[in-house]
Design an enzyme around this catalytic site. Structure first.
Site, short mmCIF file in Angstrom:
data_model
loop_
_atom_site.label_atom_id
_atom_site.label_comp_id
_atom_site.label_asym_id
_atom_site.label_seq_id
_atom_site.Cartn_x
_atom_site.Cartn_y
_atom_site.Cartn_z
N SER A 41 0.94 13.63 3.40
CA SER A 41 0.64 12.32 4.00
C SER A 41 -0.87 12.09 3.99
O SER A 41 -1.67 13.02 4.02
CB SER A 41 1.19 12.23 5.41
OG SER A 41 0.66 13.25 6.23
N TYR A 88 12.35 15.37 19.32
CA TYR A 88 12.81 15.28 17.94
C TYR A 88 14.29 15.62 17.88
O TYR A 88 14.71 16.61 18.46
CB TYR A 88 12.07 16.34 17.12
CG TYR A 88 11.25 15.79 16.00
CD1 TYR A 88 9.91 15.50 16.18
CD2 TYR A 88 11.81 15.61 14.74
CE1 TYR A 88 9.15 15.01 15.13
CE2 TYR A 88 11.05 15.12 13.70
CZ TYR A 88 9.72 14.82 13.90
OH TYR A 88 8.97 14.33 12.87
N PRO A 145 0.83 -1.21 0.00
CA PRO A 145 0.00 0.00 0.00
C PRO A 145 0.86 1.25 0.00
O PRO A 145 1.92 1.30 0.65
CB PRO A 145 -0.79 -0.10 1.31
CG PRO A 145 -0.66 -1.51 1.76
CD PRO A 145 0.65 -1.99 1.23
N TYR A 146 0.41 2.24 -0.74
CA TYR A 146 1.15 3.50 -0.84
C TYR A 146 0.15 4.65 -0.66
O TYR A 146 -0.85 4.72 -1.36
CB TYR A 146 1.81 3.58 -2.23
CG TYR A 146 2.64 4.83 -2.47
CD1 TYR A 146 4.00 4.84 -2.21
CD2 TYR A 146 2.04 5.99 -2.95
CE1 TYR A 146 4.76 5.98 -2.45
CE2 TYR A 146 2.80 7.14 -3.17
CZ TYR A 146 4.16 7.13 -2.93
OH TYR A 146 4.91 8.25 -3.15
N GLY A 190 0.79 8.62 0.98
CA GLY A 190 1.40 9.89 0.62
C GLY A 190 2.88 9.78 0.31
O GLY A 190 3.49 10.72 -0.18
N VAL A 234 -5.17 -3.05 3.52
CA VAL A 234 -5.25 -1.66 3.10
C VAL A 234 -6.41 -1.00 3.84
O VAL A 234 -7.55 -1.47 3.78
CB VAL A 234 -5.53 -1.53 1.60
CG1 VAL A 234 -5.40 -0.08 1.15
CG2 VAL A 234 -4.62 -2.42 0.81
N THR A 251 1.16 -4.17 6.75
CA THR A 251 1.49 -5.59 6.75
C THR A 251 0.26 -6.47 6.78
O THR A 251 0.35 -7.67 6.57
CB THR A 251 2.37 -5.97 7.96
OG1 THR A 251 1.65 -5.61 9.15
CG2 THR A 251 3.69 -5.23 7.94
N LEU A 252 -0.90 -5.89 7.08
CA LEU A 252 -2.11 -6.71 7.23
C LEU A 252 -3.13 -6.46 6.13
O LEU A 252 -3.95 -7.32 5.84
CB LEU A 252 -2.77 -6.44 8.59
CG LEU A 252 -1.93 -6.74 9.83
CD1 LEU A 252 -2.70 -6.39 11.09
CD2 LEU A 252 -1.51 -8.19 9.85
N THR A 308 0.39 4.05 10.63
CA THR A 308 1.64 4.29 11.37
C THR A 308 1.42 4.86 12.76
O THR A 308 2.36 5.17 13.45
CB THR A 308 2.53 5.29 10.62
OG1 THR A 308 1.78 6.49 10.42
CG2 THR A 308 2.99 4.74 9.29
#
Lengths: 633, 678
Positions: free
Chosen positions: A283, A553, A209-210, A212, A348, A345-346, A291
């Site tokens: 994104s 950060y 899956p892709y 952004g 979309v 990993t599972l 994520t």
């Protein structure tokens, strides 16, 4: 937007404009009944695009508007002009078209870089350097019959073979491509995805899956060991808001919608999600879910896991979703938490229902200067203790403060520069702040005007207790603007032998100072030991506050002249920095995710049993590893 | 392994340029000028200036101490306020109050004292330069060895002279009790630690928070003796781990990025306390530290003590040393302020580091010609030394031979290359005229002048008098034991087992190391490296041939082999004698107080009857070490219930150890767990 000649008045203008927009949005609301539930059907291929589609940011051929080997829009970039002055091209940002006089000196001084020593990128994508696609003919044939658009074009494939890790961009700039997807498909709706996943399972094709494409965890990299045909499933065309439910304040979207479109479209109806990750221009909603993303204004709106009400995901075993939209459930472990952070990993994510809020009436930026970082952190901790954090509060260390300073655009009025000088005099001479130790917190308040002002006072009062001095709205706003242009700056650095990246963690409050100091020092030491000729930029900021800790950060960049394998050195240093983070009680990631870049630490992060749990879910949901990006586990 | 941390290639005669005599300058210019010099050090970069009072306040208010205070209040039933007050009292007793004015006073006084005592004090400049650098970058821990009271402030004195921040120093509490002096030391940076803290939880907590606060803040470099106290025998002591744990914790818990360890080796030509120490070892109690005692001792100031060497070791990064030895994530799950028992991993790491520091101190110390001579004198039969006299010619020849061997083995010798060798040796003997004297080409042991006595000296008193001189000699020999100890253990193993099998020799080597673990300091769990090193060194001097399976004697190396074996003979004889005592004595429960005089009496008797050839069995240090070793080997156990530290002996086990040591039965690998002494 507004010119920068007089910060105060332009802000007022801007706010006034914004309020007008909000009101206009309310007025323009569709009048078909008071429920105001909008519904949209999945459009068949070739049907006429709806009006809003034309405003959408992301075309199928992303390369039409975006760089193939750098960050963001093709028209926006930093460069040093003939006079050696830095400028930012294009028209999209507040900084666009401006000269930044301080950047050159800062750049040369900080990195020991020189404008004489250039490392330009390969200008054009050389299609012949891309491996020819490995196709699964049966899959392609059946896919054709569904009418879902796809492409085997080299440019399309290269574009979806990477995120924005340093090594990925560095390789692109050198015109080097590793394993890339063999084709790209653009589903238009949930049902398209169902069909694609069915076909992939049937023909044993690997799907990645892709959304952004802003990953910084090597999550989009094709596993080199993958022998099956790899299909990139680009969700960018699934970008509609399907309905808005004003009674419950929720909205239902297709997962491919990118942040800026989502906010803009909701704004038109007078709403917002308030979810603003730094990458929100590009994104996607599905990416956020996959994520466990975090937004700048999470203090008011929450992180993605707080915002999501319902998720629909297509897996090789079928579609997973909950049966209702109850705001909280006690129904065993929350299945959303198998989905959030699953990193493709599972399955979309196709559709998401999110909370929405009426647009805030009033927004105000602010900033506070502290004599040193320790005091600044103490102040943030107190703000968190009193649970009065503004929409956003961020604390930059001294190096970042200087960096921010170097990015001040050219001032046209003598008066402003006089004022700046006066401010500087007041802070450093009169108040005795050491310019090499002071640091600055940037603030963003949101809400109704009165409450914002009240809130502002409360925060400034706390800041005063820690030696903080209010340093104006302009400094605050510039801090947030930096967030969006900093990724562009990396491309500029890469033109002149400077490489770098940022990475993040979350850590308990009592560890914040220690982790900042130790990780920064580790970076400096590692660079030295690995033969980096110039001291690196090693800097950090605290970007989020929580009850029990904070998000930190780190920014790290160095001049790689004299190194034979700079990317390798970079990776070793980043690896060491991550080890240091873990050794100092920091988490593996606050919101970037694990991907493939950090998966070596997963086991120690979640324990053996935890790892087994995740694996067993994967084994059940996707036994043939159709979603074979090999992230996380 | 350890070679990466150590200065290899530094062996040999000391290069004249490396060390600078800091007294030379003092003799040329004004002492007062030196004391009042502008002191402008560059402190640790991260440290904000902080007064001693602020430091104490931070310690008292620390989360850790608040937690422990509450816990103790709960346990004892007293109020938190009372416990807090008690903590306050402990801190008051403990804390230093470093003030520049007193450093100046100290500088002035020490200049006077040092100029009188020593011909020169040599300091390695390179070490100082790297230290100066290190102090600006991380908190620094200075770790000198401690062989004499004189060196208590020597490091501060040197750092003051060279514009480096002066340290705070961990000192024993008796020093604090000295009138005036205690206070002066306190203001010169000393903080005072009670002996035998044992299970006093509050004291432990205050001390550790105090130490950690100093390290965390980079308040000043910290100086402490990793051996815990002054070595009475001039031999390295088993390191104490308590302080080591405390200084390392801020690194383990991520409170500082790194800590720098600087081992410092202080070596003397002649130690002020030599005679005092020998008597102490023979059972004459050590005079209590007092100011009047100090003033009385001023007669020692009349004598010449030669030179002193202060060798600053290369600064060592704790971060690098601990790489792969400690997983700092182990502190992630419990608030760092809470008291936590160190894990086995942390204990092993701390113990390893402590032993490593001792080893580096040993390697950095300078061996004087006199140490070589003392070694050889001790190997001569005692009657030769007391009656016939040892031929000077023979002694000098042997000394030169030993010098070569020591150099081959990597020792750093303080042997002037400028003067003829004979002069060097003559002046060494002259410096030590309290121990030996040379007459008509022969060398004799000096028998101590007793005050005029009414009655003649009894044979027992005669033994004690000789023993005092022998123990002084032994202490100078001890200064170089570390150079020879590994090959000497192997030489002994060869001698006792008569074996040529590597594996068999290795087993016996391990047994010896284990048995003598309180005599000679080895880094834990490095047995095979030590054995390899021993083999290599024996091979180097041509004593053996080494193959995969065998270690065989060569014809040419007998001299070295017998020297090395003789080096350890006094220890073996002493141990065997005590094993004999323990396994034959009727009582099997005894206290240390009973054990020491009983063994001393027996040893005296055996020496007089000619059955025992070494006077070192009279040393209470050796006696205590035997006891510790037997406890470690579980042949002697401490009775838990007993209040007087009673021991119970397992005679069969002791006999067995004795039989192994004499080669009657082969050693099984005596399994002992690495003990972590806190």
């Amino acid at each position: 937007m507004a010119s920068n000649t007089s910060g105060g008045s332009s802000d007022r203008q801007r706010i006034a404009q914004q309020r007008l927009r909000i009101i206009a949005g309310h007025l323009q609301r569709p009048v078909d009944g008071d429920s105001a539930i909008l519904a949209a059907e999945c459009k068949a291929q070739g049907s006429k695009p709806d009006a809003s589609r034309e405003e959408k940011t992301v075309p199928r051929r992303r390369q039409e508007i975006m760089k193939w080997n750098g960050w963001g829009y093709s028209d926006s970039r930093f460069l040093f002009n003939k006079k050696g002055q830095a400028e930012f091209t294009g028209k999209r940002y507040r900084l666009s078209g401006m000269i930044i006089p301080g950047l050159k000196d800062w750049f040369e001084g900080t990195f020991g870089a020189s404008l004489q020593h250039k490392t330009p990128a390969t200008p054009l994508l050389n299609n012949s350097a891309v491996q020819p696609p490995t196709l699964n003919e049966a899959f392609v044939e059946e896919l054709k019959s569904t009418g879902i658009p796809f492409s085997q074009d080299a440019e399309d494939r290269v574009f979806r073979a990477h995120g924005h890790c340093l090594h990925e961009i560095f390789a692109l700039r050198e015109g080097k491509f590793g394993r890339v997807p063999d084709m790209v498909v653009w589903p238009n709706c949930h049902n398209d995805v169902v069909k694609i996943v069915e076909l992939a399972s049937k023909h044993n094709v690997c799907l990645i899956p892709y959304g952004g494409g802003t990953s910084v965890s090597s999550a989009l990299e094709c596993p080199p060991e993958e022998t099956r045909s790899i299909v990139s499933l680009d969700t960018s065309q699934m970008n509609r808001i399907l309905w808005i439910d004003e009674k419950n304040l929720t909205a239902h979207m297709e997962a491919g919608i990118v942040g800026q479109d989502l906010e803009r479209l909701l704004n038109e109806s007078g709403y917002c999600t308030g979810h603003e990750p730094d990458s929100m221009e590009f994104s996607s909603l599905g990416g956020w879910v996959a994520t466990r993303a975090s937004g700048m204004k999470k203090n008011i709106y929450g992180n993605i896991e707080d915002l999501v009400v319902h998720i629909k995901m297509v897996t090789p075993q079928g579609v997973i979703e909950k049966s209702c939209q109850g705001p909280r459930m006690s129904t065993g472990p929350d299945i959303h938490h198998f989905i959030m952070g699953s990193e493709g990993t599972l399955g979309v994510v196709t559709e998401v229902t999110m909370k929405i809020r009426p647009m805030p009436e009033y927004q105000k930026y602010g900033s506070v200067v502290f004599p040193n970082f320790e005091q600044g952190v103490a102040c943030l901790r107190e703000v968190a203790r009193q649970r009065c954090a503004p929409a956003s509060i961020r604390l930059m260390d001294n190096e970042q403060f200087k960096f921010g300073h170097a990015l001040k655009p050219q001032v046209s009025s003598i008066f402003t520069s006089f004022l700046d000088g006066l401010k500087k005099f007041y802070i450093t001479k009169f108040k005795g702040f050491d310019p090499n130790r002071l640091c600055v917190a940037t603030l963003l308040f949101e809400g109704d005007r009165e409450k914002v002002l009240q809130h502002e006072k409360q925060v400034y009062d706390i800041a005063a207790k820690f030696g903080g001095l209010a340093a104006g709205e302009d400094n605050g706003q510039r801090g947030y603007m930096l967030t969006f242009v900093i990724a562009y700056l990396r491309d500029l650095g890469m033109d002149y032998y400077v490489i770098g990246e940022s990475f993040e963690t979350s850590v308990p409050w009592d560890r914040v100072l220690d982790i900042c100091r130790n990780v920064k020092a580790r970076i400096v030491r590692e660079c030295k030991e690995r033969g980096v000729q110039f001291p690196p930029l090693s800097t950090c900021r605290v970007t989020q506050t929580y009850d029990a800790g904070a998000c930190v950060y780190f920014y790290f960049a160095f001049n790689y002249r004299g190194l034979s394998d700079p990317v390798h050195v970079y990776e070793q240093v980043e690896h060491a920095a991550r080890e240091e983070i873990l050794a100092n009680g920091g988490s593996l990631s606050h919101h970037h995710g694990v991907g493939k870049l950090r998966k070596e630490w997963m086991r120690e992060t979640v324990s053996n049993v935890g790892m087994g749990m995740l694996k067993s879910v994967k084994d059940y949901v996707d036994p043939s590893n159709i979603f074979g990006n090999r992230n996380l586990l | 392994m350890t070679n990466t941390y150590r200065d290899s290639g530094r062996a040999g005669l000391v290069d004249e340029g490396e060390f600078v005599d800091i007294l030379e300058e003092r003799r040329r210019s004004s002492d007062l000028g030196h004391a009042l010099r502008t002191f402008n050090p560059h402190p640790y970069q991260g440290a904000s200036p902080c007064s001693a009072a602020e430091l104490n306040k931070a310690v008292l208010e620390s989360q850790y101490l608040r937690y422990v205070t509450k816990e103790i209040a709960m346990e004892t039933g007293s109020s938190v306020e009372e416990v807090r007050k008690e903590a306050c009292g402990i801190l008051e007793e403990m804390s230093q109050n470093l003030q520049l004015g007193f450093i100046r006073l100290m500088g002035y006084t020490l200049t006077k004292v040092f100029k009188r005592l020593f011909t020169s004090i040599f300091v390695n400049m390179e070490g100082l330069n790297t230290l100066q650098q290190a102090i600006q970058e991380t908190p620094v821990i200075l770790m000198p060895n401690h062989r004499s009271y004189v060196d208590f402030l020597i490091v501060s004195y040197i750092l003051f002279t060279y514009d480096i921040p002066v340290p705070v120093i961990a000192a024993g509490i008796p020093l604090a009790g000295m009138k005036m002096v205690g206070e002066i030391l306190r203001r010169s940076g000393a903080f005072f630690i009670r002996r035998a803290i044992g299970s006093d939880k509050l004291y432990w907590a205050v001390l550790s928070e105090y130490v950690k606060a100093i390290v965390r803040r980079g308040y000043a470099p910290m100086e402490f003796y990793v051996e815990g106290l002054r070595s009475r025998t001039l031999k390295s002591l088993t390191p104490k781990l308590g302080m080591m744990h405390m200084v390392l914790e801020p690194y383990f818990k991520g409170e500082v990025f790194d800590i720098t360890f600087v081992p410092i080796s202080i070596s003397y030509d002649r130690v002020l306390e030599e005679s005092l120490l020998a008597h102490e070892l023979l059972g004459v109690p050590k005079p209590k530290e007092s100011t009047t005692g100090l003033l009385k001792a001023s007669k020692v100031l009349q004598e010449d003590y030669g030179t002193m060497h202060v060798n600053f070791g290369r600064p060592l990064s704790v971060r690098q040393l601990c790489h792969g030895k400690i997983n700092r994530c182990q502190y992630n799950l419990i608030p760092r302020d809470l008291p936590q028992k160190p894990t086995a991993e942390a204990q092993a790491c701390v113990s390893w580091l402590a032993h490593l520091m001792v080893r580096i101190q040993e390697e950095g110390s300078l061996i004087s010609p006199w140490s070589l001579m003392a070694c050889l004198l001790l190997q001569a039969p005692i009657t030769v030394l007391t009656e016939e006299g040892l031929l000077w010619q023979q002694l000098t020849e042997k000394t030169l031979w030993l010098r070569k061997l020591a150099l081959d083995y990597g020792a750093r010798l303080n042997w002037s290359g400028q003067a003829p060798d004979s002069d060097v040796m003559s002046s060494a003997v002259a410096l030590h005229r309290s121990v030996v004297h040379r007459k008509a080409g022969r060398v004799y042991l000096v028998q101590e002048e007793e005050p005029a006595r009414k009655r003649p000296i009894s044979p027992e008193e005669g033994v004690t008098r000789t023993a005092a001189a022998v123990l002084m000699l032994a202490s100078y020999r001890n200064q170089l034991l570390h150079v020879f100890v590994r090959p000497a253990l192997l030489a002994t193993a060869i001698h006792i087992t008569k074996s040529t099998q590597r594996s068999e020799l290795f087993t016996f080597f391990c047994f010896l190391q284990d048995l003598f673990s309180y005599e000679f300091i080895f880094i834990p769990d490095k047995l095979s490296q030590d054995f390899e090193e021993a083999c290599l060194l024996l091979k180097k001097c041509g004593a053996v041939h080494i193959s995969q399976q065998e270690v065989t004697l060569s014809d040419v190396g007998l001299e070295a082999l017998s020297f090395l074996q003789a080096l350890l003979q006094p220890f073996i004889d002493s141990y065997q004698m005590m094993f004999g005592y323990l396994s034959e004595e009727e009582v099997d429960v005894f206290t240390e107080k009973q054990f020491l005089p009983a063994v001393r009496n027996l040893a005296t008797k055996l020496i007089l009857s000619g059955e025992l050839h070494t006077y070192e069995a009279l040393s209470s240090d050796t006696q205590k070490n035997v006891l510790s070793a037997l406890r470690r080997l579980e042949a002697v156990t401490k009775l838990r219930a007993s209040e007087q530290n009673e021991y119970k002996v397992n005679k069969a086990a002791v006999r067995k150890i004795g039989d192994i040591l004499s080669g009657k039965i082969p050693p099984q690998m005596l399994q002992t767990t690495p003990d972590a002494r806190l």
